[in-house]
Write a protein that holds these residues in place. Structure first.
Motif, PDB file in Angstrom:
ATOM      1  N   GLN A  39     -36.248-115.065  57.486  1.00 36.78           N
ATOM      2  CA  GLN A  39     -34.866-115.277  57.909  1.00 36.78           C
ATOM      3  C   GLN A  39     -34.572-114.411  59.116  1.00 36.78           C
ATOM      4  O   GLN A  39     -34.624-113.177  59.025  1.00 36.78           O
ATOM      5  N   ALA A  40     -34.264-115.063  60.215  1.00 39.52           N
ATOM      6  CA  ALA A  40     -33.882-114.366  61.434  1.00 39.52           C
ATOM      7  C   ALA A  40     -32.363-114.208  61.455  1.00 39.52           C
ATOM      8  O   ALA A  40     -31.650-114.991  60.805  1.00 39.52           O
ATOM      9  N   PRO A  41     -31.854-113.239  62.202  1.00 43.04           N
ATOM     10  CA  PRO A  41     -30.405-113.038  62.268  1.00 43.04           C
ATOM     11  C   PRO A  41     -29.675-114.315  62.691  1.00 43.04           C
ATOM     12  O   PRO A  41     -30.050-114.953  63.673  1.00 43.04           O
ATOM     13  N   GLY A  42     -28.666-114.691  61.920  1.00 38.66           N
ATOM     14  CA  GLY A  42     -27.864-115.858  62.252  1.00 38.66           C
ATOM     15  C   GLY A  42     -28.500-117.192  61.928  1.00 38.66           C
ATOM     16  O   GLY A  42     -27.948-118.239  62.261  1.00 38.66           O
ATOM     17  N   LYS A  43     -29.677-117.156  61.286  1.00 33.68           N
ATOM     18  CA  LYS A  43     -30.368-118.402  60.968  1.00 33.68           C
ATOM     19  C   LYS A  43     -30.591-118.518  59.468  1.00 33.68           C
ATOM     20  O   LYS A  43     -30.524-117.535  58.731  1.00 33.68           O
ATOM     21  N   GLN A  44     -30.864-119.746  59.037  1.00 35.55           N
ATOM     22  CA  GLN A  44     -31.148-119.966  57.625  1.00 35.55           C
ATOM     23  C   GLN A  44     -32.557-119.509  57.281  1.00 35.55           C
ATOM     24  O   GLN A  44     -33.446-119.479  58.145  1.00 35.55           O
ATOM     25  N   ARG A  45     -32.745-119.180  56.025  1.00 40.69           N
ATOM     26  CA  ARG A  45     -34.083-118.815  55.551  1.00 40.69           C
ATOM     27  C   ARG A  45     -34.960-120.062  55.599  1.00 40.69           C
ATOM     28  O   ARG A  45     -34.539-121.145  55.206  1.00 40.69           O
ATOM     29  N   GLU A  46     -36.200-119.893  56.084  1.00 38.59           N
ATOM     30  CA  GLU A  46     -37.107-121.024  56.208  1.00 38.59           C
ATOM     31  C   GLU A  46     -38.456-120.711  55.590  1.00 38.59           C
ATOM     32  O   GLU A  46     -38.913-119.565  55.601  1.00 38.59           O
ATOM     33  N   LEU A  47     -39.103-121.754  55.104  1.00 36.71           N
ATOM     34  CA  LEU A  47     -40.441-121.609  54.552  1.00 36.71           C
ATOM     35  C   LEU A  47     -41.443-121.441  55.682  1.00 36.71           C
ATOM     36  O   LEU A  47     -41.454-122.217  56.635  1.00 36.71           O
ATOM     37  N   VAL A  48     -42.285-120.433  55.565  1.00 35.67           N
ATOM     38  CA  VAL A  48     -43.311-120.163  56.572  1.00 35.67           C
ATOM     39  C   VAL A  48     -44.664-120.690  56.113  1.00 35.67           C
ATOM     40  O   VAL A  48     -45.359-121.396  56.851  1.00 35.67           O
ATOM     41  N   ALA A  49     -45.045-120.325  54.889  1.00 33.93           N
ATOM     42  CA  ALA A  49     -46.344-120.735  54.369  1.00 33.93           C
ATOM     43  C   ALA A  49     -46.332-120.599  52.857  1.00 33.93           C
ATOM     44  O   ALA A  49     -45.588-119.788  52.307  1.00 33.93           O
ATOM     45  N   GLY A  50     -47.182-121.383  52.202  1.00 32.30           N
ATOM     46  CA  GLY A  50     -47.270-121.315  50.757  1.00 32.30           C
ATOM     47  C   GLY A  50     -48.684-121.585  50.286  1.00 32.30           C
ATOM     48  O   GLY A  50     -49.480-122.212  50.998  1.00 32.30           O
ATOM     49  N   ILE A  51     -48.986-121.095  49.096  1.00 31.72           N
ATOM     50  CA  ILE A  51     -50.291-121.344  48.507  1.00 31.72           C
ATOM     51  C   ILE A  51     -50.112-121.546  47.010  1.00 31.72           C
ATOM     52  O   ILE A  51     -49.403-120.784  46.353  1.00 31.72           O
ATOM     53  N   THR A  52     -50.727-122.597  46.480  1.00 32.34           N
ATOM     54  CA  THR A  52     -50.633-122.862  45.054  1.00 32.34           C
ATOM     55  C   THR A  52     -51.688-122.062  44.294  1.00 32.34           C
ATOM     56  O   THR A  52     -52.611-121.500  44.888  1.00 32.34           O
ATOM     57  N   ASP A  53     -51.545-122.052  42.980  1.00 28.20           N
ATOM     58  CA  ASP A  53     -52.533-121.346  42.165  1.00 28.20           C
ATOM     59  C   ASP A  53     -53.906-121.982  42.327  1.00 28.20           C
ATOM     60  O   ASP A  53     -54.929-121.323  42.141  1.00 28.20           O
ATOM     61  N   GLY A  54     -53.927-123.261  42.698  1.00 26.04           N
ATOM     62  CA  GLY A  54     -55.180-123.959  42.933  1.00 26.04           C
ATOM     63  C   GLY A  54     -55.735-123.767  44.326  1.00 26.04           C
ATOM     64  O   GLY A  54     -56.802-124.287  44.650  1.00 26.04           O
ATOM     65  N   GLY A  55     -55.003-123.039  45.165  1.00 26.64           N
ATOM     66  CA  GLY A  55     -55.501-122.727  46.495  1.00 26.64           C
ATOM     67  C   GLY A  55     -55.068-123.679  47.594  1.00 26.64           C
ATOM     68  O   GLY A  55     -55.519-123.565  48.734  1.00 26.64           O
ATOM     69  N   ILE A  56     -54.175-124.612  47.300  1.00 21.24           N
ATOM     70  CA  ILE A  56     -53.685-125.531  48.326  1.00 21.24           C
ATOM     71  C   ILE A  56     -52.641-124.815  49.174  1.00 21.24           C
ATOM     72  O   ILE A  56     -51.726-124.187  48.639  1.00 21.24           O
ATOM     73  N   THR A  57     -52.792-124.911  50.481  1.00 27.05           N
ATOM     74  CA  THR A  57     -51.894-124.209  51.391  1.00 27.05           C
ATOM     75  C   THR A  57     -51.042-125.186  52.192  1.00 27.05           C
ATOM     76  O   THR A  57     -51.407-126.347  52.395  1.00 27.05           O
ATOM     77  N   ASN A  58     -49.900-124.690  52.660  1.00 29.59           N
ATOM     78  CA  ASN A  58     -49.064-125.453  53.578  1.00 29.59           C
ATOM     79  C   ASN A  58     -48.378-124.487  54.521  1.00 29.59           C
ATOM     80  O   ASN A  58     -48.152-123.317  54.164  1.00 29.59           O
TER      81      ASN A  58
END
Length: 115
Positions: A39-58
């Motif tokens: 979350q940057a100042p004045g902006k909404q929180r955004e998804l940057v990256a994720g990883i599942t327990d199975g190792g799938i990333t986005n």
């Protein structure tokens, strides 16, 4: 009780690198995924990256090719390797853990990219 703790933020020059760490601890029965948001100042929180327990990333399009999310050898730990940092990457970075059918947030860590 579950705790999520981030570390590794700081000040870095444009083009530099940082590695963020996130560890979830406590009574954890099941884990689905661990994600990084910012979350940057004045902006909404955004998804940057994720990883599942199975190792799938986005990844968000804005960080593809520059950031890498990975799981640590210690259970319930994830890292975010950030390379070729830009001033627009400046934000508070938060770890979010999807576990025990709930979501838990860390307190956030500041990343500032500036010369």
């Amino acid at each position: 009780q579950v705790q999520v703790v981030e570390s590794g933020g700081g000040l870095v020059q444009p083009g530099g690198s940082l590695r963020l760490s996130c560890a979830a601890s406590g009574r954890i029965f099941s884990i689905v995924a661990m994600d990084w948001y910012r979350q940057a100042p004045g902006k909404q929180r955004e998804l940057v990256a994720g990883i599942t327990d199975g190792g799938i990333t986005n990844y968000a399009d804005s960080v593809k090719g520059r950031f890498t999310i990975s799981r640590g050898n210690v259970k319930n730990t994830v890292y975010l390797q950030m390379n070729s940092l830009k001033p627009e990457d400046t934000a508070v970075y938060y770890c979010n853990a999807d576990l025990n059918n709930l979501r838990f947030w860390g307190q956030g860590t500041q990343v500032t990219v500036s010369s």
